[in-house]
Enzyme design. Structure first.
Site, short mmCIF file in Angstrom:
data_model
loop_
_atom_site.label_atom_id
_atom_site.label_comp_id
_atom_site.label_asym_id
_atom_site.label_seq_id
_atom_site.Cartn_x
_atom_site.Cartn_y
_atom_site.Cartn_z
N ASP A 206 0.82 -1.20 0.00
CA ASP A 206 0.00 0.00 0.00
C ASP A 206 0.86 1.27 0.00
O ASP A 206 0.68 2.13 0.85
CB ASP A 206 -0.90 -0.07 1.25
CG ASP A 206 -1.89 1.08 1.32
OD1 ASP A 206 -2.36 1.51 0.26
OD2 ASP A 206 -2.19 1.53 2.46
N GLU A 450 3.18 -8.38 7.14
CA GLU A 450 1.93 -8.99 6.69
C GLU A 450 2.10 -9.97 5.53
O GLU A 450 1.41 -9.87 4.51
CB GLU A 450 0.92 -7.90 6.32
CG GLU A 450 0.57 -7.01 7.48
CD GLU A 450 -0.58 -6.05 7.18
OE1 GLU A 450 -1.05 -6.01 6.03
OE2 GLU A 450 -1.02 -5.37 8.12
N TYR A 534 -7.11 -3.36 12.33
CA TYR A 534 -7.85 -2.15 11.95
C TYR A 534 -9.32 -2.30 12.30
O TYR A 534 -10.19 -2.21 11.45
CB TYR A 534 -7.65 -1.87 10.45
CG TYR A 534 -6.26 -1.34 10.16
CD1 TYR A 534 -5.99 0.01 10.22
CD2 TYR A 534 -5.21 -2.21 9.87
CE1 TYR A 534 -4.71 0.51 9.99
CE2 TYR A 534 -3.93 -1.73 9.64
CZ TYR A 534 -3.69 -0.37 9.70
OH TYR A 534 -2.42 0.13 9.48
N GLU A 570 0.43 -1.79 14.21
CA GLU A 570 -0.32 -0.84 13.38
C GLU A 570 -1.74 -0.76 13.91
O GLU A 570 -2.31 -1.78 14.30
CB GLU A 570 -0.40 -1.28 11.91
CG GLU A 570 0.86 -1.16 11.12
CD GLU A 570 0.69 -1.56 9.64
OE1 GLU A 570 -0.44 -1.47 9.11
OE2 GLU A 570 1.69 -1.97 9.05
C1 GCB Z 1 -1.58 -2.43 6.66
C2 GCB Z 1 -0.28 -2.37 5.99
C3 GCB Z 1 0.09 -0.97 5.55
C4 GCB Z 1 -1.12 -0.26 4.99
C5 GCB Z 1 -2.18 -0.16 6.09
C6 GCB Z 1 -3.47 0.50 5.59
O1 GCB Z 1 -1.90 -3.37 7.34
O2 GCB Z 1 0.76 -2.95 6.71
O3 GCB Z 1 1.12 -1.04 4.60
O4 GCB Z 1 -0.83 1.01 4.49
O5 GCB Z 1 -2.50 -1.45 6.51
O6 GCB Z 1 -3.61 1.70 5.74
O7 GCB Z 1 -4.29 -0.20 5.03
#
Ligand code: GCB
Length: 682
Positions: A206, A450, A534, A570
């Site tokens: 990403d 990941e 997330y 994260e």
């Molecule tokens: C993740 C990734 C990261 C992305 C982020 C997102 O899990 O490790 O590279 O930018 O999520 O914002 O989706």
């Protein structure tokens, strides 16, 4: 897109795990000293992208043989910089294939005439595959866009009457299933929809695949008998600091080495001779992280002096390496620095900014460190690739702790688990450890982000990779960052080391599935579990009320299975600066703050048990590929791409300084901290 002539050179030899560092030579940062000079080659280079259909015109016409301007039009291209965003040509922004850089350099007379001088060309990073010629002669090839490489060009620059040389660098940004990060080229064959030969680069990560000469390029000198590498490890015995050193010399087997350790006042505190030994520093000052101690980031200087006698007379070389004395250890539920529990309150970053893309830039770097310290961040992860050496040096100087990550991001295709990929990944870890092993700020290696760790070959792949990294550097823990949901991850379900030492439990799965699962497990090999999640962003959109339950479950499941410390590596929410909505809606600043607060409630409970860190995604907004999910890039930054704060930055600032006060080693409450001469006050 085939990489042409260079592709063949990327064919790799036998696997190397289990043996010591296999790379030839060291990669000491080029520092000036009485025996070493530097000539920076930053500035404007001549540039051309090869837009020919097969992208090989440059090789067919041998553009490296004569000045680039003679084979066609050229552009001015700044170095360091990505080439993508500096122009007005949309085709260059998304270009895939070979681009050509060239620079004429005038050399000091001594460099071209003194045969006792070794002249080295060093390229800080060229993304992704690079071939280098000097005066039309091939001198180097390198795969991988985030680590430095060098060529000894002495013979070339000392072979004739010339006082200048022409450096040509061809760079290919194509990513394949075997590059790091991996990618695929998709050829579109339906001529009713796409022109003939149409292809696009697909990736599984990403961030935008910026390319070019991203970091400084320079020439430097050493004597022909020279200090090639130094390896430092440090320890403590009561109050005595221990500095173990090993010096590697090239050019002769007959030399003397003197080693001195100087404190910040320039006073010699220990000394030794020979190519290895242990220096003992009574009442040593330790290297402490920012906000953990009133005098963080104490750096000694290790001065190494080489002398040798040759037929032409005496030769000497001198190199000074900053050294921080500190220890790192991991228990079942703690991350210890200097024997004290350390809590990571920090960020994930990207090397990314307007116009320059991933190009190294001092003003941007200093701004980022000022923001980190304003925020009260004590750490970051180099998501998702090694950062510039100058970044690591500032981390050492300011006490910002680093989880140093390889470019192993987006490993999701089965082909990317092949031996060819594994071999390359092992070599990248060798290059990374070789470059960053002496930084006190680096406390852990992350081999990947990941990966599809549920795929059958993942277990063997990560077991091998992590074991190799530990062989390369037994002094630091190793991790990889997972986004596997506990329940979906076959490895976690079956992977507990304790299960294997006790009678086998009754599995619910079929024998085939079980064997897949056993091979897929990866978490048993890591020292610290780093989990990305997330909640209420990619699942249960808009439902912040589920975060606490889901996050607590995530932590409990991981911990109960592995009994290893956990970092929330994260978490975050996409936020468009200036969007406001109360009650909060997704993409508003209020939603980002609300989501963070929900995470913090659980983190505050679990950090009393086994959670040892929290790293927000992300420090700043950054560019990605275009897609319906991304509005001009990823907007999960707590700062905008221009480094201005969103509301969440103030919330995190409050929290990080509070955490600093709670987890501080000794002394009274911290209201400000001086690093060097700059005060940072809350
Ligand atoms: C993740 C990734 C990261 C992305 C982020 C997102 O899990 O490790 O590279 O930018 O999520 O914002 O989706």
């Amino acid at each position: 897109m085939a990489r042409g002539p260079a592709g063949a050179a990327a064919v790799l030899g036998p696997l190397l795990w289990g043996c010591a560092l296999a790379l030839q030579g060291g990669m000491l940062y080029p520092r000036e000293s009485p025996s070493r000079e530097r000539k920076e080659l930053d500035g404007l280079w001549s540039f051309r992208a090869d837009f020919s259909d097969n992208r090989r015109q440059g090789f067919e016409q041998q553009w490296y043989r004569t000045p680039l301007r003679e084979s066609g039009p050229t552009l001015d291209m700044p170095v360091p910089s990505s080439f993508n965003d500096v122009g007005q040509d949309g085709r260059l922004r998304s270009f895939v294939g070979w681009v050509w850089y060239e620079r004429e350099v005038t050399l000091p007379q001594r460099w071209t005439q003194d045969l006792g001088t070794r002249v080295v060309l060093r390229i800080g990073s060229a993304h992704y595959y690079a071939i280098v010629w000097v005066n039309g002669v091939h001198v180097a090839e390198h795969e991988g866009g985030h680590l430095p490489f060098e060529a000894d060009v002495s013979k070339l620059v000392q072979s004739g009457p010339l006082s200048s040389c022409r450096i040509t660098i061809a760079i290919n940004n194509t990513l394949t299933p075997h590059t790091l990060p991996p990618g695929t080229i998709l050829y579109q064959k339906d001529t009713s929809k796409y022109p003939k030969g149409y292809f696009v680069q697909n990736t599984h990560f990403d961030f935008f695949n910026y390319a070019g000469l991203h970091r400084p390029v320079l020439l430097y000198t050493t004597p022909t008998i020279y200090i090639d590498d130094i390896t430092i490890t440090t320890g403590m015995d009561q109050n005595t600091g221990l500095v173990n050193y090993k010096v590697f010399v090239q050019g002769s087997e007959h030399f003397q080495l003197e080693v001195r350790l100087l404190d910040e006042e320039g006073k010699v505190v220990a000394q030794g001779t020979g190519d290895q030994g242990q220096l003992q520093v009574p009442s040593a000052y330790l290297w402490w992280p920012y906000l953990m101690h009133e005098h963080p980031a104490y750096l000694y200087s290790l001065e190494v002096r080489l002398t040798a006698q040759t037929e032409a007379g005496p030769v000497s070389d001198f190199y000074a390496l900053p050294v921080g004395i500190r220890t790192v250890a991991v228990t079942e539920n703690q991350f210890l620095i200097n024997g004290k529990p350390f809590y990571f309150h920090g960020v994930n970053k990207h090397e990314d900014a307007d116009i320059r893309g991933k190009g190294f830039d001092w003003p941007l770097l200093v701004k980022d460190f000022n923001l980190l310290r304003w925020l009260g961040a004590n750490s970051f992860r180099t998501s998702h690739y090694p950062y510039a050496e100058e970044v690591m040096q500032l981390c050492d100087r300011y006490g910002i702790v680093v989880i140093d990550e390889s470019p192993g991001v987006g490993i999701v295709l089965t082909q990317s688990y092949s031996n060819v990929s594994l071999q390359h990944h092992l070599e990248v870890m060798e290059e990374l450890v070789r470059r960053d092993k002496n930084h006190p700020a680096v406390v852990m290696w992350s081999v990947a982000n990941e990966p599809a760790s549920y795929l059958k070959p993942a277990g063997y792949y990560f077991k091998t990779l992590i074991a190799h990294t530990k062989d390369l550097d037994p002094s630091r823990p190793v991790t990889f960052v997972t986004n596997s949901n506990y329940e979906a991850d076959l490895g976690v379900r079956l992977g507990s080391p304790h299960l294997f030492s006790s009678p086998l439990p009754v599995f619910w799965c079929s024998p085939d599935a079980c064997s897949n699962a056993l091979q897929g497990r990866t978490a048993p090999y890591v020292d610290v579990i780093c989990v990305n999640s997330y909640y209420s962003w990619y699942q249960d959109y808009g439902h912040m009320e589920v975060i606490q339950l889901q996050l607590a479950t995530q932590f409990e499941k991981w911990y109960r299975t592995y009994q290893k410390p956990i970092i929330q590596s994260e978490y975050g929410a996409e936020t468009i600066a200036g969007f406001h909505q109360d009650p909060p809606l997704m993409f508003s600043e209020e939603y980002q703050k609300g989501l963070l607060e929900q995470y913090h409630l659980v983190l505050d409970q679990k950090r009393k048990e086994y959670v040892v860190g929290e790293l927000i995604w992300n420090f700043a907004d950054f560019m990605t590929d275009q897609s319906p999910q991304r509005a001009m890039g990823n907007k999960k930054g707590i700062f905008t791409r221009q480094r201005q704060p969103k509301g969440a930055a103030f919330l995190l600032r409050e929290r990080y300084w509070k955490l600093a006060n709670e987890t501080r080693y000794h002394g009274s409450a911290v209201k400000s901290q001086c690093v060097g001469n700059s005060p940072f006050t809350f």
